[in-house]
Design a protein around this motif. Sequence first.
Motif, PDB file in Angstrom:
ATOM      1  N   GLY A  61       0.858  -1.184   0.000  1.00 29.33           N
ATOM      2  CA  GLY A  61       0.000   0.000   0.000  1.00 29.33           C
ATOM      3  C   GLY A  61       0.896   1.236   0.000  1.00 29.33           C
ATOM      4  O   GLY A  61       2.094   1.154   0.285  1.00 29.33           O
ATOM      5  N   ARG A  62       0.323   2.386  -0.324  1.00 27.03           N
ATOM      6  CA  ARG A  62       1.138   3.600  -0.417  1.00 27.03           C
ATOM      7  C   ARG A  62       0.687   4.608   0.620  1.00 27.03           C
ATOM      8  O   ARG A  62      -0.517   4.919   0.694  1.00 27.03           O
ATOM      9  N   VAL A  63       1.610   5.086   1.426  1.00 27.97           N
ATOM     10  CA  VAL A  63       1.259   6.099   2.415  1.00 27.97           C
ATOM     11  C   VAL A  63       2.155   7.323   2.219  1.00 27.97           C
ATOM     12  O   VAL A  63       3.369   7.243   2.331  1.00 27.97           O
ATOM     13  N   ARG A  64       1.516   8.430   1.869  1.00 31.55           N
ATOM     14  CA  ARG A  64       2.274   9.640   1.529  1.00 31.55           C
ATOM     15  C   ARG A  64       1.798  10.807   2.378  1.00 31.55           C
ATOM     16  O   ARG A  64       0.634  10.870   2.767  1.00 31.55           O
ATOM     17  N   CYS A  65       2.723  11.712   2.650  1.00 35.50           N
ATOM     18  CA  CYS A  65       2.356  12.877   3.459  1.00 35.50           C
ATOM     19  C   CYS A  65       3.093  14.117   2.963  1.00 35.50           C
ATOM     20  O   CYS A  65       4.295  14.050   2.667  1.00 35.50           O
ATOM     21  N   ILE A  66       2.376  15.204   2.867  1.00 39.32           N
ATOM     22  CA  ILE A  66       3.012  16.490   2.533  1.00 39.32           C
ATOM     23  C   ILE A  66       2.864  17.407   3.738  1.00 39.32           C
ATOM     24  O   ILE A  66       1.779  17.504   4.319  1.00 39.32           O
ATOM     25  N   THR A  67       3.951  18.058   4.105  1.00 39.59           N
ATOM     26  CA  THR A  67       3.881  19.059   5.171  1.00 39.59           C
ATOM     27  C   THR A  67       4.978  20.096   4.944  1.00 39.59           C
ATOM     28  O   THR A  67       5.752  19.991   3.987  1.00 39.59           O
ATOM     29  N   GLU A  68       5.039  21.055   5.826  1.00 41.46           N
ATOM     30  CA  GLU A  68       6.143  22.012   5.748  1.00 41.46           C
ATOM     31  C   GLU A  68       7.195  21.559   6.754  1.00 41.46           C
ATOM     32  O   GLU A  68       6.954  21.617   7.974  1.00 41.46           O
ATOM     33  N   ILE A  69       8.314  21.085   6.257  1.00 41.02           N
ATOM     34  CA  ILE A  69       9.354  20.571   7.158  1.00 41.02           C
ATOM     35  C   ILE A  69      10.236  21.725   7.621  1.00 41.02           C
ATOM     36  O   ILE A  69      10.808  22.453   6.812  1.00 41.02           O
ATOM     37  N   LYS A  70      10.292  21.913   8.937  1.00 42.29           N
ATOM     38  CA  LYS A  70      11.122  22.977   9.515  1.00 42.29           C
ATOM     39  C   LYS A  70      12.015  22.343  10.571  1.00 42.29           C
ATOM     40  O   LYS A  70      11.721  21.228  11.033  1.00 42.29           O
ATOM     41  N   ARG A  71      13.020  23.078  10.976  1.00 45.07           N
ATOM     42  CA  ARG A  71      13.914  22.541  12.010  1.00 45.07           C
ATOM     43  C   ARG A  71      13.118  22.182  13.274  1.00 45.07           C
ATOM     44  O   ARG A  71      13.339  21.153  13.885  1.00 45.07           O
ATOM     45  N   GLU A  72      12.129  23.046  13.611  1.00 39.82           N
ATOM     46  CA  GLU A  72      11.375  22.843  14.852  1.00 39.82           C
ATOM     47  C   GLU A  72      10.529  21.575  14.830  1.00 39.82           C
ATOM     48  O   GLU A  72      10.268  20.983  15.871  1.00 39.82           O
ATOM     49  N   ASN A  73      10.042  21.187  13.630  1.00 41.47           N
ATOM     50  CA  ASN A  73       9.185  19.995  13.645  1.00 41.47           C
ATOM     51  C   ASN A  73       9.904  18.735  13.147  1.00 41.47           C
ATOM     52  O   ASN A  73       9.264  17.745  12.822  1.00 41.47           O
ATOM     53  N   LEU A  74      11.243  18.800  13.096  1.00 43.05           N
ATOM     54  CA  LEU A  74      12.000  17.636  12.623  1.00 43.05           C
ATOM     55  C   LEU A  74      11.696  16.353  13.408  1.00 43.05           C
ATOM     56  O   LEU A  74      11.558  15.291  12.795  1.00 43.05           O
ATOM     57  N   PRO A  75      11.562  16.417  14.760  1.00 44.01           N
ATOM     58  CA  PRO A  75      11.253  15.155  15.463  1.00 44.01           C
ATOM     59  C   PRO A  75       9.939  14.531  14.983  1.00 44.01           C
ATOM     60  O   PRO A  75       9.855  13.323  14.810  1.00 44.01           O
ATOM     61  N   HIS A  76       8.926  15.384  14.744  1.00 48.10           N
ATOM     62  CA  HIS A  76       7.659  14.853  14.240  1.00 48.10           C
ATOM     63  C   HIS A  76       7.818  14.280  12.831  1.00 48.10           C
ATOM     64  O   HIS A  76       7.271  13.221  12.517  1.00 48.10           O
ATOM     65  N   CYS A  77       8.583  15.000  12.005  1.00 46.65           N
ATOM     66  CA  CYS A  77       8.807  14.536  10.632  1.00 46.65           C
ATOM     67  C   CYS A  77       9.518  13.181  10.645  1.00 46.65           C
ATOM     68  O   CYS A  77       9.206  12.286   9.866  1.00 46.65           O
ATOM     69  N   LYS A  78      10.485  13.075  11.554  1.00 46.14           N
ATOM     70  CA  LYS A  78      11.253  11.833  11.687  1.00 46.14           C
ATOM     71  C   LYS A  78      10.295  10.685  12.016  1.00 46.14           C
ATOM     72  O   LYS A  78      10.393   9.592  11.461  1.00 46.14           O
ATOM     73  N   GLU A  79       9.345  10.957  12.897  1.00 45.13           N
ATOM     74  CA  GLU A  79       8.333   9.973  13.296  1.00 45.13           C
ATOM     75  C   GLU A  79       7.515   9.545  12.071  1.00 45.13           C
ATOM     76  O   GLU A  79       7.305   8.359  11.826  1.00 45.13           O
ATOM     77  N   ILE A  80       7.088  10.547  11.290  1.00 38.55           N
ATOM     78  CA  ILE A  80       6.260  10.268  10.115  1.00 38.55           C
ATOM     79  C   ILE A  80       7.054   9.479   9.065  1.00 38.55           C
ATOM     80  O   ILE A  80       6.531   8.562   8.434  1.00 38.55           O
ATOM     81  N   MET A  81       8.351   9.828   8.944  1.00 41.22           N
ATOM     82  CA  MET A  81       9.183   9.176   7.924  1.00 41.22           C
ATOM     83  C   MET A  81       9.392   7.684   8.178  1.00 41.22           C
ATOM     84  O   MET A  81       9.799   6.955   7.284  1.00 41.22           O
ATOM     85  N   LYS A  82       9.125   7.252   9.398  1.00 43.64           N
ATOM     86  CA  LYS A  82       9.261   5.827   9.696  1.00 43.64           C
ATOM     87  C   LYS A  82       8.380   5.010   8.757  1.00 43.64           C
ATOM     88  O   LYS A  82       8.749   3.946   8.313  1.00 43.64           O
TER      89      LYS A  82
END
Lengths: 348, 292
Positions: A61-82
């Motif tokens: 299956g395909r799971v994709r996400c678009i957001t605005e990646i900033k230094r402040e939200n990197l931990p959340h992005c890292k979580e999503i990138m899993k």
Amino acid sequence: MAKPRDIQVISNHEVFKTMSRVISNLNGRLDCYFDAKNLPLIVKILSANDQKIMELKSKRGRVRCITEIKRENLPHCKEIMKNFELYHTSCLTGSFLIADGQEYAGYLMDANGREKLLHITNPSFVDSQQFLFDAMIDRALPARQRITEIGRGTEEEFMETIRDSFRVKSIVLDLIGSAIYEIAILFSTKNSFLIAEREGILEKIGRISKQGVKVKILVMQDETVKEISNTKLKMPHQNIQVNYLQQLLPTKITTFIVDQTKSLTVEVNDDTRETLQEAIGLATYSNSESTVFSNVSMFESLWIQSELDKQNKARHAYFQLFKGFKLKDEVYNRRWSFDREKEEAAKE
Amino acid sequence: MATKCIAFHSYKGGTGKTTIASNCAALLAKKGFKVALLDLDVYAPSLLAYFQRQPRKWLNDYLLGNAEVEEVMTHVTDIVEDYTRKYDNSAEIKGKLWIGFCSMKKEEIYRIESGTSETSKSQLRRFILLRDNLIRDYDLDFVIIDTSPGIRYWSINALAVADTLFLTLKMGDIDVEGTKRLASEIYGSLTKYGTRSFLLFNRVSGYCMPVHGTQFSDQENTTKNTTLIDGYGTSDAENMLSKETRMDVISAIPCYCDIQFSRKEFLTALRYPDHPFTKEMEILANAMATKL
């Protein structure tokens, strides 16, 4: 015209439940578009549905996400990138997700902090939103590229020569801990790999790989090394790949490259020593684009070379196995049975 | 002899690395070595101008997975033989020369440039495979790579794949700071893995030679002028840069006006066997064969 049941407005505590339900019913595809301020919410929803997402991914299956990646939200992005293919777009507002191209869930929060969810299943509306999402993703930047940009842009460029071996060890551990998507490590000697194991560096690598960081380790071919890498790295951690150098490098060096933004090259002075502090010499720590790129390029070249060597070895073993069988002739002169049948039929 | 893989690189364009790489490759073949010369100056390829031979397929095709090694390697030993027969009264050469040409077409350059990180990795993989296949199937003594100048994706990859690097510098036009940076950030990183690197000075002033075909005097008889670079004389500048970059000088090739201002790029080392430039190329070719 949309039927009334095609559109539902859901409020407050039902929002989280509805979004979770949409995800738990997924069959093949999930597309999320979340602005930076609502990112914690999607992380929370995805964590609650971790199993479902994993299941979806295992079924291709395909799971994709678009957001605005900033230094402040990197931990959340890292979580999503899993689990997600993550993309970056600047100045993004609004948050929605589309499940299987059939259900749309638009998230809103008013000035008083009241949450609302617009749940729409009307096909033409969902199709138009899907079209919008696909167009956005075509123009978005892959997360890796954005994270590299952030890594390079927020820090002053530096190149530091370090003699203090205690500091080198501390940088190694910090560097590994800071990885967001990728670590590449070269151990040019067997002992430097063994020292890394004794010093707990491999353990740390294992832990970080569990957070979704992909790890590539290149190490000198050796039976002990193979055993350790199989039992401690490859088997327990699916994100770790280990390749073996078939030939000794002219120099003894250990290199750490993190997220293609920082590199640490450590010269190995005395490979026979037991501890990292005793074994290492000068180290060069840098985030300079050209230095890191040179290290990445060299690592990639050696990595590819090790794969080619492995293939050659297999090919060689194959030819040894069939030595004297004139393999080439057999391949090219083979007369297939249906060819023979045709020839015989023609003769008759 | 183990195959030597040498990359000619420069910080800026126009330093003469293609001229030197082409002439050296041709001379090495003339001397009996088996040589492959690869045009990895993917952004501005120019080897075609020296050899005037249309390849069956381009290196670009190979990197993109649309051609095989034998389709992109053009055998040009006959060109070396023709020159040798015509200008050096010698009929046969024992060496061999193959060239992998890069396409000059804009769209071909874009195709190489516009890849994703995955396609770029696959191209690097093809490039390493090319080097390995050449070494194995062509039984080569030398793989010579003409790289793009500066710090670009393909120039760094070419440097990472080579085992010896020549940083070509044009005297009188040296960006000392840029060269120092290149040496420390790129060459410094690569030499940590065992790659060897050297400075190769080009167009060192003081040997300006007249027309072709005259009897050329020995180097000892010529007077070396002093060109100032940031207040340094020529040899001082060489020493200073060598010290600053911690790289040895493999050669310092004088400036020959007849080459520099020639209307067409050609293989001087084959066309004028007695030209002092040819002698310099021979010294460099010998150094490549014996010192590396």
